[in-house]
Write an enzyme that holds these catalytic residues in place. Structure first.
Site, PDB file in Angstrom:
ATOM      1  N   GLN A 124       5.343  -6.840  13.092  1.00  0.00           N
ATOM      2  CA  GLN A 124       4.427  -6.882  11.955  1.00  0.00           C
ATOM      3  C   GLN A 124       3.586  -8.152  11.907  1.00  0.00           C
ATOM      4  O   GLN A 124       2.530  -8.172  11.270  1.00  0.00           O
ATOM      5  CB  GLN A 124       5.213  -6.744  10.647  1.00  0.00           C
ATOM      6  CG  GLN A 124       6.053  -7.949  10.246  1.00  0.00           C
ATOM      7  CD  GLN A 124       7.357  -8.076  11.018  1.00  0.00           C
ATOM      8  OE1 GLN A 124       7.725  -7.174  11.778  1.00  0.00           O
ATOM      9  NE2 GLN A 124       8.060  -9.179  10.826  1.00  0.00           N
TER      10      GLN A 124
ATOM     11  N   GLY B 260      -3.587  -5.057   3.855  1.00  0.00           N
ATOM     12  CA  GLY B 260      -3.046  -5.163   2.512  1.00  0.00           C
ATOM     13  C   GLY B 260      -4.050  -4.866   1.421  1.00  0.00           C
ATOM     14  O   GLY B 260      -3.669  -4.650   0.265  1.00  0.00           O
TER      15      GLY B 260
ATOM     16  N   SER C 286      -3.053  -1.762   8.365  1.00  0.00           N
ATOM     17  CA  SER C 286      -1.797  -2.510   8.369  1.00  0.00           C
ATOM     18  C   SER C 286      -1.086  -2.422   9.712  1.00  0.00           C
ATOM     19  O   SER C 286      -1.421  -1.612  10.575  1.00  0.00           O
ATOM     20  CB  SER C 286      -0.871  -1.974   7.275  1.00  0.00           C
ATOM     21  OG  SER C 286      -0.348  -0.712   7.658  1.00  0.00           O
ATOM     22  N   CYS C 287      -0.068  -3.252   9.874  1.00  0.00           N
ATOM     23  CA  CYS C 287       0.702  -3.264  11.112  1.00  0.00           C
ATOM     24  C   CYS C 287       1.281  -1.895  11.434  1.00  0.00           C
ATOM     25  O   CYS C 287       1.214  -1.427  12.580  1.00  0.00           O
ATOM     26  CB  CYS C 287       1.813  -4.299  11.024  1.00  0.00           C
ATOM     27  SG  CYS C 287       2.828  -4.189   9.523  1.00  0.00           S
ATOM     28  N   ASN C 288       1.844  -1.216  10.438  1.00  0.00           N
ATOM     29  CA  ASN C 288       2.428   0.101  10.675  1.00  0.00           C
ATOM     30  C   ASN C 288       1.364   1.141  10.985  1.00  0.00           C
ATOM     31  O   ASN C 288       1.535   1.977  11.885  1.00  0.00           O
ATOM     32  CB  ASN C 288       3.247   0.531   9.456  1.00  0.00           C
ATOM     33  CG  ASN C 288       4.585  -0.165   9.375  1.00  0.00           C
ATOM     34  OD1 ASN C 288       5.357  -0.142  10.328  1.00  0.00           O
ATOM     35  ND2 ASN C 288       4.871  -0.789   8.247  1.00  0.00           N
TER      36      ASN C 288
ATOM     37  N   ARG D 115      11.100  -4.070   7.999  1.00  0.00           N
ATOM     38  CA  ARG D 115      11.772  -5.349   7.765  1.00  0.00           C
ATOM     39  C   ARG D 115      11.565  -5.754   6.300  1.00  0.00           C
ATOM     40  O   ARG D 115      10.543  -5.458   5.693  1.00  0.00           O
ATOM     41  CB  ARG D 115      11.244  -6.417   8.728  1.00  0.00           C
ATOM     42  CG  ARG D 115       9.731  -6.687   8.615  1.00  0.00           C
ATOM     43  CD  ARG D 115       9.427  -7.790   7.637  1.00  0.00           C
ATOM     44  NE  ARG D 115       8.008  -8.019   7.472  1.00  0.00           N
ATOM     45  CZ  ARG D 115       7.266  -7.504   6.502  1.00  0.00           C
ATOM     46  NH1 ARG D 115       7.799  -6.641   5.648  1.00  0.00           N
ATOM     47  NH2 ARG D 115       5.991  -7.841   6.382  1.00  0.00           N
TER      48      ARG D 115
ATOM     49  N   HIS E  39       1.909   4.878   3.873  1.00  0.00           N
ATOM     50  CA  HIS E  39       1.500   4.786   5.271  1.00  0.00           C
ATOM     51  C   HIS E  39       0.752   6.028   5.745  1.00  0.00           C
ATOM     52  O   HIS E  39      -0.215   5.923   6.510  1.00  0.00           O
ATOM     53  CB  HIS E  39       2.728   4.544   6.151  1.00  0.00           C
ATOM     54  CG  HIS E  39       3.552   3.383   5.702  1.00  0.00           C
ATOM     55  ND1 HIS E  39       4.626   3.534   4.836  1.00  0.00           N
ATOM     56  CD2 HIS E  39       3.450   2.060   5.952  1.00  0.00           C
ATOM     57  CE1 HIS E  39       5.165   2.349   4.605  1.00  0.00           C
ATOM     58  NE2 HIS E  39       4.469   1.431   5.262  1.00  0.00           N
ATOM     59  N   GLY E  40       1.210   7.212   5.297  1.00  0.00           N
ATOM     60  CA  GLY E  40       0.526   8.440   5.699  1.00  0.00           C
ATOM     61  C   GLY E  40      -0.920   8.476   5.255  1.00  0.00           C
ATOM     62  O   GLY E  40      -1.831   8.683   6.079  1.00  0.00           O
TER      63      GLY E  40
END
Length: 354
Positions: A299, A108, A137-139, A166, A192-193
């Site tokens: 996540q 984060g 991050s999780c993703n 989510r 995210h990218g």
């Protein structure tokens, strides 16, 4: 034995603390909390030394004993894992520098909070001996785990990912949406990218994000254009060989994140946690050089083993990614406790004390 301090004991912090506890080369130096809420009570019940992040008086009033302040925790720790809310970690960075204590931040935070953005499978060696690292991050963790073996084996020309995320974690009562499907963000690419590019700077990747009214897991629709043309069976075998990728057999009848979480709870996973990427095996399809698949990301849990590996990297306990990953996985139970893709059950007793 590495003494690991945990600053924050929320969704990620409590899981990291429990994961540290079962490692053969680590111990929990203590956990820091801002307030004596239910999470602080749980930390105390579990036998973790409590440290006050914002003064000890509220803890005294709640009859929760503290071992000191967050400064004391940092001083007594070989490495600190900061699992505070987004933005707070960056504000804490000067504390760790002041005490000359290596620190690990979460995804984060902005990438410039740390010397390196970290994923154990992709760039462990870059964090060895660093003063600070940011576990992505999780993703981003899930995408990095998937892309690393594909890049190594086939080369990646371009990645295109749609992330259906989510709306909130189960305990986040103030988030949503409750009854909507949101492009989030509307602009392309989603964050995210660029975050994946902190792990693979030369990767061509486009990402689109959505939020939906569920607390279960994220789901990714992935299309990767490879530089070669492997058979579907070859890619399936490659991914099945990765300890932090779980290929969901079609025979299980798991058609969504809800059943997946139900399965992991019934399988005895602590908190029902899924540390691995969960890839629907029958979704893996290669047409020419294009690979397609669906994967689910928990996540709350997938970054936990990454934090453990980051501790070893910063402390220079081991320079080998393979050795650290294997040690983490064996102690925590990653890659085990579920039915493998070939259908053979692989169950172990849970090491976590949940």
């Amino acid at each position: 034995m590495l003494h690991v301090g945990i600053n924050g004991f929320g969704t990620i912090g409590k899981r990291v603390a429990d994961a540290v506890r079962v490692q053969p080369d680590m111990t929990v130096a203590g956990v820091a909390k801002r307030s004596p809420n239910f999470e602080a009570t749980i930390a105390d019940d579990r036998g973790y030394d409590l440290y006050a992040a914002d003064g000890r008086e509220p803890f005294d009033e709640a009859d929760l004993g503290t071992a000191g302040t967050v400064h004391d925790l940092i001083e007594t720790s070989d490495v600190v894992v900061d699992t505070t809310p987004s933005g707070v970690g960056a504000a804490n960075a000067s504390l760790y520098a002041e005490h000359d204590t290596p620190a690990i931040f979460q995804g984060g935070e902005d990438a410039d909070v740390a010397d390196v953005s970290f994923n154990a499978r992709a760039n462990y060696e870059k964090a060895v001996g660093a003063d600070t690292a940011r576990v992505v991050s999780c993703n981003t963790t899930g995408l990095s785990r998937l892309l690393a073996p594909l890049r190594e084996s086939y080369g990646v020309e371009k990645s295109r990912v749609t992330l259906v995320r989510r709306g909130a974690d189960p305990g986040q009562t103030g988030r949503g949406p409750i009854n909507d499907t949101l492009p989030d963000p509307v602009e392309i690419p989603s964050h995210h990218g660029p975050d994946v590019q902190t792990i693979f700077p030369d990767l061509d990747i486009d990402t689109m994000g959505m939020k939906v009214p569920t607390t279960q897991m994220h789901t990714h629709s992935v299309n990767v254009t490879l530089e070669s043309e492997p058979a579907t069976e070859e890619v399936t075998a490659l991914l099945a060989d990765e300890s932090r990728l779980f290929l969901i057999p079609e025979t299980l009848g798991i058609d969504g994140a809800g059943k997946l979480k139900e399965y992991t709870r019934d399988a005895g996973r602590p908190r029902g946690d899924v540390w691995e990427n969960c890839i629907w095996a029958e979704s893996i399809t290669v047409e020419g050089r294009d690979l397609y698949l669906f994967q689910a990301i928990h996540q709350e849990a997938d970054v936990v083993p990454e934090n453990i590996d980051a501790v070893r990297a910063l402390s220079e306990r081991t320079a080998s990614a393979e050795k650290s990953i294997r040690r983490t996985d064996e102690a925590l139970g990653v890659g085990r406790g579920l039915v493998e893709h070939d259908g053979s059950p692989q169950r172990v007793d849970s090491h976590a004390d949940d």
